[in-house]
Scaffold this active site. Structure first.
Site, PDB file in Angstrom:
ATOM      1  N   CYS A 264     -29.110  22.289   8.582  1.00 41.55           N
ATOM      2  CA  CYS A 264     -30.176  23.234   8.887  1.00 41.55           C
ATOM      3  C   CYS A 264     -30.518  23.104  10.369  1.00 41.55           C
ATOM      4  O   CYS A 264     -30.770  21.998  10.856  1.00 41.55           O
ATOM      5  CB  CYS A 264     -31.410  22.926   8.030  1.00 41.55           C
TER       6      CYS A 264
ATOM      7  N   CYS B 174     -34.274  21.627  10.743  1.00 36.08           N
ATOM      8  CA  CYS B 174     -34.678  20.253  10.401  1.00 36.08           C
ATOM      9  C   CYS B 174     -33.520  19.259  10.295  1.00 36.08           C
ATOM     10  O   CYS B 174     -33.746  18.089  10.028  1.00 36.08           O
ATOM     11  CB  CYS B 174     -35.469  20.250   9.093  1.00 36.08           C
TER      12      CYS B 174
ATOM     13  N   CYS C  42     -33.625  26.305   2.963  1.00 34.20           N
ATOM     14  CA  CYS C  42     -33.482  24.852   3.080  1.00 34.20           C
ATOM     15  C   CYS C  42     -34.594  24.216   2.243  1.00 34.20           C
ATOM     16  O   CYS C  42     -35.772  24.524   2.423  1.00 34.20           O
ATOM     17  CB  CYS C  42     -33.616  24.445   4.539  1.00 34.20           C
TER      18      CYS C  42
ATOM     19  N   CYS D 191     -37.213  22.024   4.580  1.00 33.79           N
ATOM     20  CA  CYS D 191     -38.235  22.596   5.470  1.00 33.79           C
ATOM     21  C   CYS D 191     -38.630  24.023   5.113  1.00 33.79           C
ATOM     22  O   CYS D 191     -39.539  24.577   5.731  1.00 33.79           O
ATOM     23  CB  CYS D 191     -37.772  22.531   6.926  1.00 33.79           C
TER      24      CYS D 191
ATOM     25  N   CYS E 210     -23.934  33.494   1.541  1.00 38.00           N
ATOM     26  CA  CYS E 210     -23.795  34.260   2.778  1.00 38.00           C
ATOM     27  C   CYS E 210     -24.901  33.763   3.713  1.00 38.00           C
ATOM     28  O   CYS E 210     -26.068  34.100   3.547  1.00 38.00           O
ATOM     29  CB  CYS E 210     -23.956  35.742   2.441  1.00 38.00           C
TER      30      CYS E 210
END
Length: 138
Positions: A53, A56, A102, A105, A127
């Site tokens: 991510c 984070c 995610c 976060c 995607c």
């Protein structure tokens, strides 16, 4: 838009996210925007590694699950582990989709689609916006 009622391991104010992320990153990750197709840095990447991510640094996907979908965004057939992502029903744009965020976060990553006929082990296509990810080569 992220769920402001949910508690995530990484919690930051909107001002803190804006200071950390570029305007384009903020738009996609924190406002559930979408980057244009075929422009992301990881759309055609074949580099072996782990995709994290961008907000984070939580590990989300492995290159071994990335495949060529030719849809304009990086595609994966599975996350690193199911607890790394969360799924939110998305009915914007007049259609039912499943948003992928995610789990660490709450940042928007993209959407997951099922039953499109790709020859993958899961019949799923995550995607994901390139701008939502950072690739750490193996």
């Amino acid at each position: 838009m992220t769920d402001s009622t949910k508690e995530y391991a990484v919690q930051k104010s909107e001002a803190e996210w804006k200071a950390q992320l570029s305007p384009a990153e903020f738009h996609v990750l924190r406002q559930a925007g979408t980057e244009r197709p075929f422009v992301g840095e990881y759309t055609d990447t074949k580099t072996v590694g782990v995709y994290k991510c961008r907000a984070c640094e939580a590990e989300l996907f492995r290159s071994e699950t990335k495949f060529d979908s030719h849809c304009g965004w990086p595609s994966f057939f599975a996350p690193l582990a199911e607890d790394r992502v969360e799924y939110i029903e998305d009915s914007t744009l007049g259609m039912k989709r499943v948003e992928v965020r995610c789990a660490n976060c709450g940042s928007h990553l993209g959407h997951v689609f099922e039953g499109e006929g790709y020859g993958t082990p899961t019949d799923l296509r995550y995607c994901i916006n390139s701008i939502s990810l950072t690739l750490t080569p193996a």
